[in-house]
Design a protein around this motif. Structure first.
Motif, PDB file in Angstrom:
ATOM      1  N   PRO A  26       0.844  -1.208   0.081  1.00 49.48           N
ATOM      2  CA  PRO A  26      -0.059   0.073   0.000  1.00 49.48           C
ATOM      3  C   PRO A  26       0.890   1.248   0.030  1.00 49.48           C
ATOM      4  O   PRO A  26       1.938   1.322   0.643  1.00 49.48           O
ATOM      5  N   VAL A  27       0.343   2.208  -0.616  1.00 49.14           N
ATOM      6  CA  VAL A  27       1.055   3.442  -0.906  1.00 49.14           C
ATOM      7  C   VAL A  27       0.422   4.430   0.287  1.00 49.14           C
ATOM      8  O   VAL A  27      -0.718   4.680   0.111  1.00 49.14           O
ATOM      9  N   PRO A  28       1.463   4.948   1.146  1.00 47.37           N
ATOM     10  CA  PRO A  28       0.924   5.738   2.218  1.00 47.37           C
ATOM     11  C   PRO A  28       0.147   6.927   1.671  1.00 47.37           C
ATOM     12  O   PRO A  28       0.411   7.601   0.701  1.00 47.37           O
ATOM     13  N   LYS A  29      -1.012   7.421   2.472  1.00 48.22           N
ATOM     14  CA  LYS A  29      -1.646   8.323   1.606  1.00 48.22           C
ATOM     15  C   LYS A  29      -1.027   9.796   1.597  1.00 48.22           C
ATOM     16  O   LYS A  29      -1.429  10.481   0.770  1.00 48.22           O
ATOM     17  N   TYR A  30      -0.135  10.007   2.551  1.00 44.02           N
ATOM     18  CA  TYR A  30       0.698  11.303   2.489  1.00 44.02           C
ATOM     19  C   TYR A  30       1.827  11.397   1.345  1.00 44.02           C
ATOM     20  O   TYR A  30       2.179  12.314   0.864  1.00 44.02           O
ATOM     21  N   LEU A  31       1.881  10.129   0.668  1.00 44.67           N
ATOM     22  CA  LEU A  31       2.713   9.985  -0.453  1.00 44.67           C
ATOM     23  C   LEU A  31       2.114   9.813  -1.757  1.00 44.67           C
ATOM     24  O   LEU A  31       2.769   9.775  -2.925  1.00 44.67           O
ATOM     25  N   ARG A  32       0.810   9.848  -1.595  1.00 45.35           N
ATOM     26  CA  ARG A  32      -0.013   9.413  -2.800  1.00 45.35           C
ATOM     27  C   ARG A  32       0.134  10.080  -4.050  1.00 45.35           C
ATOM     28  O   ARG A  32       0.556   9.766  -5.152  1.00 45.35           O
ATOM     29  N   SER A  33       0.071  11.725  -3.760  1.00 42.61           N
ATOM     30  CA  SER A  33       0.209  12.548  -4.720  1.00 42.61           C
ATOM     31  C   SER A  33       1.492  12.583  -5.472  1.00 42.61           C
ATOM     32  O   SER A  33       1.800  12.817  -6.593  1.00 42.61           O
ATOM     33  N   GLN A  34       2.688  12.423  -4.771  1.00 39.34           N
ATOM     34  CA  GLN A  34       4.161  12.301  -5.054  1.00 39.34           C
ATOM     35  C   GLN A  34       4.320  11.032  -5.872  1.00 39.34           C
ATOM     36  O   GLN A  34       4.939  11.214  -6.801  1.00 39.34           O
ATOM     37  N   VAL A  35       3.690  10.164  -5.459  1.00 39.66           N
ATOM     38  CA  VAL A  35       3.895   8.654  -6.404  1.00 39.66           C
ATOM     39  C   VAL A  35       3.052   8.993  -7.877  1.00 39.66           C
ATOM     40  O   VAL A  35       3.633   8.528  -8.851  1.00 39.66           O
ATOM     41  N   LEU A  53       8.600   1.761  -2.442  1.00 44.06           N
ATOM     42  CA  LEU A  53       9.219   3.075  -2.427  1.00 44.06           C
ATOM     43  C   LEU A  53      10.588   2.665  -1.661  1.00 44.06           C
ATOM     44  O   LEU A  53      10.583   2.617  -0.364  1.00 44.06           O
ATOM     45  N   VAL A  54      11.552   3.788  -2.190  1.00 44.40           N
ATOM     46  CA  VAL A  54      13.009   3.586  -1.108  1.00 44.40           C
ATOM     47  C   VAL A  54      13.279   5.137  -1.200  1.00 44.40           C
ATOM     48  O   VAL A  54      13.223   5.959  -2.170  1.00 44.40           O
ATOM     49  N   LYS A  55      13.596   5.777   0.122  1.00 39.93           N
ATOM     50  CA  LYS A  55      13.911   7.274   0.249  1.00 39.93           C
ATOM     51  C   LYS A  55      15.196   7.408  -0.152  1.00 39.93           C
ATOM     52  O   LYS A  55      16.318   6.697   0.426  1.00 39.93           O
ATOM     53  N   LYS A  56      15.510   8.417  -0.985  1.00 38.43           N
ATOM     54  CA  LYS A  56      17.064   8.745  -1.354  1.00 38.43           C
ATOM     55  C   LYS A  56      17.542   9.658  -0.332  1.00 38.43           C
ATOM     56  O   LYS A  56      16.788  10.421   0.611  1.00 38.43           O
ATOM     57  N   LYS A  57      18.787   9.884  -0.443  1.00 34.03           N
ATOM     58  CA  LYS A  57      19.561  11.108   0.436  1.00 34.03           C
ATOM     59  C   LYS A  57      18.845  12.221   0.600  1.00 34.03           C
ATOM     60  O   LYS A  57      18.849  13.140   1.526  1.00 34.03           O
ATOM     61  N   SER A  58      18.509  12.533  -0.899  1.00 32.63           N
ATOM     62  CA  SER A  58      17.841  13.879  -0.957  1.00 32.63           C
ATOM     63  C   SER A  58      16.358  14.336  -0.467  1.00 32.63           C
ATOM     64  O   SER A  58      16.101  15.277  -0.264  1.00 32.63           O
ATOM     65  N   PRO A 118      -1.454   3.085  -8.170  1.00 35.05           N
ATOM     66  CA  PRO A 118      -2.573   4.081  -8.163  1.00 35.05           C
ATOM     67  C   PRO A 118      -3.077   4.544  -9.288  1.00 35.05           C
ATOM     68  O   PRO A 118      -4.159   4.956  -9.521  1.00 35.05           O
ATOM     69  N   LEU A 119      -2.538   4.537 -10.578  1.00 36.46           N
ATOM     70  CA  LEU A 119      -2.785   4.746 -12.246  1.00 36.46           C
ATOM     71  C   LEU A 119      -3.382   3.674 -12.603  1.00 36.46           C
ATOM     72  O   LEU A 119      -3.842   3.897 -14.036  1.00 36.46           O
ATOM     73  N   GLY A 120      -3.292   2.466 -12.247  1.00 34.85           N
ATOM     74  CA  GLY A 120      -3.729   1.381 -12.795  1.00 34.85           C
ATOM     75  C   GLY A 120      -2.406   0.368 -13.005  1.00 34.85           C
ATOM     76  O   GLY A 120      -1.271   0.621 -12.673  1.00 34.85           O
ATOM     77  N   LEU A 121      -2.606  -0.425 -14.022  1.00 43.27           N
ATOM     78  CA  LEU A 121      -1.496  -1.711 -14.297  1.00 43.27           C
ATOM     79  C   LEU A 121      -0.773  -0.926 -15.206  1.00 43.27           C
ATOM     80  O   LEU A 121      -1.042  -0.511 -16.481  1.00 43.27           O
TER      81      LEU A 121
END
Length: 335
Positions: A60-69, A95-100, A139-142
């Motif tokens: 699952p994609v966390p809700k607070y990251l959905r728009s970014q994803v 998702l993996v968080k980068k140093k940036s 979130p946009l489909g397959l």
């Protein structure tokens, strides 16, 4: 981008001018990423063993990251590296968080790696498989990949082969291939800092010529390099030393040192404090003195005579290859 601190002002200007000329070979964001021309490399295909299609549940994609994803996915669809699909396969991703602070989309390639035939040299004509082999639900489909998938069994081998084709005229004389890096070679000699023209040293000018040739071929192939590239630097750090938190890690480091100890002056004295940490019943407490001892050994390992540039010129002397083997393995080292 990073320019070497050792460059003179006019040398920096020369490199910047050359980079502007080759700007089509540089991608500053995802939308500018190139696509290798089919004339350089045909479409990559994957050989597999018989298997049944799978539909793995996604993370699952966390809700607070959905728009970014969604923004990341739309960017990749627009760039043509992802596309919508309708197929039997569905793979996991996360998702993996980068140093940036930004995030990277990572596929879990275990499923399709398990049915991929590992091959160091894929033949040019093989049966095609479904384009949906590495599809994943978003979130946009397959969606499915239209480029080599990072982490797939043969992706690195295929990617290096493509780069060997692009740089075939310059490897190994002017450039080398190291996974996804392209070291462009400078000169062994600085010619005593002789200036070819006022403010530009001869060895720097020769390096810039090599760099221009490499970037020109990247541009012609349709590929691009990233904004983290470094130019005109004295050296690059490919593999570093880890931090040491227990006896096992210290023992592994000393194992490397012992192999080269005959070239390290006063090795036993320099390594004594580290060996004390390995004594039976010793309490592992890391202090500044251990850092000092280890830094000295690292310096000894990475400077001549332990580590030096290989000189293959006519009058450089003998190149000796030391080898050893057993029923369990083999090894070699240039001496």
């Amino acid at each position: 981008m990073i320019l070497g601190e050792e460059l003179w002002p006019r040398e920096r200007d020369l490199i910047v001018e050359m980079l502007f000329k080759r700007e089509k070979a540089i991608a500053f964001d995802f939308s500018e990423c190139g696509r290798v021309s089919g004339d350089v490399c045909p479409l990559q295909e994957i050989r597999i063993i018989p298997h049944e299609a799978w539909q793995s549940p996604g993370f699952p994609v966390p809700k607070y990251l959905r728009s970014q994803v969604v923004e990341m996915l739309e960017e990749r669809i627009k760039a043509g590296t992802l596309e919508y699909c309708h197929g039997l396969y569905r793979n996991q991703w996360f998702l993996v968080k980068k140093k940036s602070g930004a995030y990277r989309i990572v596929d879990t390639a275990m499923k399709y790696n398990a049915v991929t035939i590992r091959d160091a040299n894929l033949p040019p004509n093989i049966d095609e498989i479904s384009d949906d082999f590495a599809a994943f639900m978003t979130p946009l489909g397959l969606l499915r990949h239209t480029t080599l998938v990072q982490g797939a069994t043969n992706s690195v081998v295929q990617f290096i082969r493509v780069r060997q084709t692009i740089f075939k005229d310059y490897v190994p004389a002017r450039a080398r291939i190291f996974i996804d890096d392209i070291p462009v070679l400078g000169l062994y000699s600085k010619y005593g800092d002789e200036e070819e023209v006022p403010g530009i040293r001869r060895f720097v000018l020769e390096y810039v010529k090599n760099l221009d040739l490499v970037l020109a071929d990247i541009e012609r192939a349709g590929a691009t390099i990233g904004p983290k590239s470094q130019f005109g630097v004295a050296g690059l750090k490919f593999v570093g030393f880890p931090t040491y938190n227990d006896q096992t890690e210290v023992r592994a480091f000393l194992g490397v040192c012992v192999y080269y100890r005959i070239w390290i002056l006063s090795f036993a004295t320099k390594a004594e404090l580290l060996y004390q940490l390995l004594k039976k019943g010793a309490v592992f407490v890391w202090i500044q003195e251990h850092d000092t001892a280890m830094d000295q050994l690292k310096l000894d390992l990475t400077t001549a005579p332990v580590l030096a540039r290989l000189d293959v010129s006519k009058n450089a002397g003998l190149i000796i290859l030391g080898v050893d083997a057993s029923l369990k393995g083999w090894g070699m080292v240039l001496m």
